[in-house]
Scaffold this active site. Structure first.
Site, mmCIF file in Angstrom:
data_model
loop_
_atom_site.group_PDB
_atom_site.id
_atom_site.type_symbol
_atom_site.label_atom_id
_atom_site.label_comp_id
_atom_site.label_asym_id
_atom_site.label_seq_id
_atom_site.Cartn_x
_atom_site.Cartn_y
_atom_site.Cartn_z
ATOM 1 N N SER A 181 0.834 -1.208 0.000
ATOM 2 C CA SER A 181 0.000 0.000 0.000
ATOM 3 C C SER A 181 0.865 1.254 0.000
ATOM 4 O O SER A 181 0.342 2.366 0.030
ATOM 5 C CB SER A 181 -0.917 0.010 1.228
ATOM 6 O OG SER A 181 -0.155 -0.115 2.418
ATOM 7 N N HIS A 193 -40.406 21.787 -9.650
ATOM 8 C CA HIS A 193 -40.571 20.880 -10.799
ATOM 9 C C HIS A 193 -39.965 21.475 -12.075
ATOM 10 O O HIS A 193 -40.413 21.180 -13.174
ATOM 11 C CB HIS A 193 -42.042 20.534 -11.054
ATOM 12 C CG HIS A 193 -42.807 20.161 -9.826
ATOM 13 N ND1 HIS A 193 -42.973 18.860 -9.406
ATOM 14 C CD2 HIS A 193 -43.428 20.940 -8.886
ATOM 15 C CE1 HIS A 193 -43.680 18.838 -8.282
ATOM 16 N NE2 HIS A 193 -43.950 20.084 -7.950
ATOM 17 N N SER A 225 -14.808 24.465 -28.056
ATOM 18 C CA SER A 225 -14.975 23.197 -28.756
ATOM 19 C C SER A 225 -13.888 23.074 -29.813
ATOM 20 O O SER A 225 -13.488 24.069 -30.420
ATOM 21 C CB SER A 225 -16.354 23.166 -29.418
ATOM 22 O OG SER A 225 -16.365 22.233 -30.483
ATOM 23 N N LYS A 272 -18.574 27.815 -29.824
ATOM 24 C CA LYS A 272 -18.929 27.268 -28.508
ATOM 25 C C LYS A 272 -18.132 27.851 -27.351
ATOM 26 O O LYS A 272 -16.946 28.131 -27.464
ATOM 27 C CB LYS A 272 -18.726 25.738 -28.488
ATOM 28 C CG LYS A 272 -19.626 24.938 -29.378
ATOM 29 C CD LYS A 272 -21.102 24.986 -28.993
ATOM 30 C CE LYS A 272 -21.373 24.311 -27.682
ATOM 31 N NZ LYS A 272 -21.126 22.857 -27.751
ATOM 32 N N GLU A 302 -19.735 21.112 -15.284
ATOM 33 C CA GLU A 302 -20.022 19.765 -15.790
ATOM 34 C C GLU A 302 -19.115 18.729 -15.122
ATOM 35 O O GLU A 302 -19.561 17.654 -14.713
ATOM 36 C CB GLU A 302 -19.811 19.707 -17.302
ATOM 37 C CG GLU A 302 -20.868 20.452 -18.101
ATOM 38 C CD GLU A 302 -20.534 20.450 -19.585
ATOM 39 O OE1 GLU A 302 -21.204 19.724 -20.325
ATOM 40 O OE2 GLU A 302 -19.604 21.165 -20.007
ATOM 41 N N LYS A 340 -8.133 3.465 2.325
ATOM 42 C CA LYS A 340 -7.396 4.708 2.083
ATOM 43 C C LYS A 340 -7.629 5.322 0.707
ATOM 44 O O LYS A 340 -7.825 6.539 0.587
ATOM 45 C CB LYS A 340 -5.904 4.487 2.361
ATOM 46 C CG LYS A 340 -5.626 4.639 3.855
ATOM 47 C CD LYS A 340 -4.288 4.161 4.291
ATOM 48 C CE LYS A 340 -4.208 2.668 4.383
ATOM 49 N NZ LYS A 340 -5.145 2.101 5.408
HETATM 50 N N1 ARG Z 1 -1.202 -1.143 5.636
HETATM 51 C C1 ARG Z 1 -2.106 -1.583 6.637
HETATM 52 C C2 ARG Z 1 -3.449 -0.887 6.477
HETATM 53 O O1 ARG Z 1 -3.528 0.021 5.753
HETATM 54 C C3 ARG Z 1 -1.560 -1.276 7.991
HETATM 55 C C4 ARG Z 1 -2.008 -2.229 9.054
HETATM 56 C C5 ARG Z 1 -1.541 -3.593 8.706
HETATM 57 N N2 ARG Z 1 -1.636 -4.488 9.813
HETATM 58 C C6 ARG Z 1 -1.357 -5.761 9.667
HETATM 59 N N3 ARG Z 1 -1.377 -6.483 10.702
HETATM 60 N N4 ARG Z 1 -1.062 -6.284 8.503
HETATM 61 O O2 ARG Z 1 -4.421 -1.252 7.072
#
Ligand code: ARG
Length: 467
Positions: free
Chosen positions: A31, A164, A285, A291, A298, A333
């Site tokens: 991540s 309406h 456009s 235009k 939008e 996230k």
């Molecule tokens: N990257 C993980 C998350 O966003 C952090 C927590 C991970 N915890 C674990 N025991 N693998 O949730």
């Protein structure tokens, strides 16, 4: 095999593993490419945690100094863009912790005492969202100011009000602007509420059951600006209510922006021609040279789908989750970040656009002259002459039908013509049949009467610190 073992044990959690993690698994589980956004909070949280560990005698003062110094250096590297993030270290927590251990040695390896990534990520996300509440608050204040400025500038100018999407009753442009002022005001108070509820520190809940080490959660909470600590460790590490609440605040704001956008798109059509959006806030456009397109509203309207989608993603994410932490939660996230980016960009650009918006007051006023828009005023007039409202409604309905047949407005009828619908109609009826009379009569609290709207504009100016 031995190579694999070595590679597996390079992980901070690698001890019990006999083979290395598959590359595909590292790619799938990482991540770091998005949670890097949380690095400042992660570092601030680690410093507060280490400081508490030292005051509890779990770290020596030398160890604490080494940790704090190391974390500061790491933060500077990340700021400068020279820090080398490694996907195999999964997330922001382990990238920073590993760098700390590499930099300062054994003291760094003590930092994670009485802590888990489960309470750590909850902390980082809460601190991030707390700041985002503050940033969105400023943006909401800015857009509200833009509505107040427009309301002041166009005070006294009329436009058709619609229900309406049919012409209903004449209103003041300022009243319409202050409707948005109210909507974004509710958004502000919702955010304040959300911030208040989320501002309890999760740190010290550790993996999910708390810790046997003698920690002081309150100290950490106070150091990081929290109002207190969460009450239940199991709830804390699995709780994402605060993220859902935050994104639902974002969703309502984006929906408000989207409704406004719809009106701006409509109002800038040749059919309406109620507004001129400044050239700098429109696009052309590639094929039709004439235009001028309202792309900003939008796009804002289009982007509301993303924010609603983020909310749906988060709600679905927690729907079937047993207590406590589950890795699913890592999926929180990206929707949160996308909602933050979308809503803040939309608010900022819309505020700018509004500051450069011109109403075509002549067109708007003209539009109130057609459609028998003072019919309700005629009914109210009859009510004041003691005719039950339902009966009055019928009388005016017949008068409107007569106008439609004749192709004219109520105001254009003669007294004799009007009187054939009810004998109580006298000369004074004309005072309520014209648009200004209609608007100005609506002085009930919250109504569009000039007197009320003037008060509302002044009050809003005071609230916003304008003039
Ligand atoms: N990257 C993980 C998350 O966003 C952090 C927590 C991970 N915890 C674990 N025991 N693998 O949730």
């Amino acid at each position: 095999m031995s190579e694999e073992k070595e590679s597996g044990s390079k992980k901070l959690w690698g001890g019990r593993f006999s083979t290395a993690t598959a590359g595909s698994v590292e790619a799938f589980t990482a991540s770091i490419h998005y949670d890097v956004r949380l690095y400042k909070y992660d570092i601030a949280g680690s410093k507060a945690h280490a400081t508490m560990l030292a005051s509890q005698g779990i770290l020596s003062s030398e160890e604490l100094a080494a940790i704090v110094g190391g974390l500061t250096a790491i933060e500077q590297e990340i700021d400068a863009g020279t820090f080398e993030f490694r996907r195999e270290l999964e997330d922001i927590h382990m990238n920073i912790e590993k760098a700390l251990v590499d930099r300062i040695g054994p003291a760094g390896a003590k930092l994670h005492s009485a802590r888990s990534r489960n309470d750590q990520i909850a902390l980082d996300l809460k601190m991030y969202l707390r700041d985002q509440c503050d940033i969105l608050t400023e943006l909401l204040v800015e857009i509200r100011k833009a509505f107040v400025l427009l309301a002041r500038e166009y005070l006294g100018r009329v436009m058709p009000g619609y229900t309406h999407m049919q012409r209903a009753q004449p209103v003041l442009i300022s009243h319409h602007m202050l409707a948005y002022y109210e909507m974004f005001g509710r958004d502000l108070s919702r955010l304040a509420d959300c911030r208040k509820r989320l501002n309890l520190s999760p740190l010290g809940c550790a993996a999910m059951a708390g810790t046997g080490l003698p920690i002081d959660r309150e100290q950490v909470a106070a150091a990081l600006g929290f109002d207190g600590v969460t009450a239940n460790s199991m709830d804390t590490v699995g709780d994402r209510d605060f993220a859902i609440e935050f994104v639902s605040c974002c969703t309502l704001t984006q929906l408000h922006l989207s409704r406004l956008s719809e009106e701006l798109v409509l109002w800038s059509t040749q059919e309406f021609s109620f507004v001129d959006i400044a050239d700098a806030f429109c696009t052309g456009s590639s094929i039709m040279p004439q235009k001028k397109n309202p792309d900003i509203p939008e796009l804002i309207r289009g982007k509301s789908g993303r924010v609603v989608g983020s909310l749906m993603a988060l709600i679905t994410l927690v729907k079937g989750l047993p207590l406590t932490y589950n890795r699913d939660l890592q999926e929180d996230k990206e929707p949160v970040f996308d909602a933050v980016d979308t809503v803040s960009a939309s608010l900022a650009i819309m505020a700018e656009l509004l500051k450069n918006l011109r109403f075509r007051t002549d067109r708007m006023a003209d539009a109130t002259r057609f459609g028998c828009m003072t019919a309700t005023d005629l009914a109210d007039y009859l009510v004041l002459k003691d005719i039950p409202f339902r009966e009055a409604h019928g009388i005016v309905g017949r008068a409107v039908a007569y106008c439609l047949g004749k192709g004219c407005e109520l105001e254009a009828l003669s007294l004799d013509e009007l009187a054939q619908f009810s004998p109580v109609i006298k000369k004074d009826v004309f005072e309520v049949l014209h648009v200004e009379g209609s608007v100005n009569s609506r002085i009930s609290t919250g109504g569009t009467g000039l007197q009320r709207v003037e008060e509302a504009v002044s009050y809003a100016e005071k609230q916003m610190g304008i003039a």
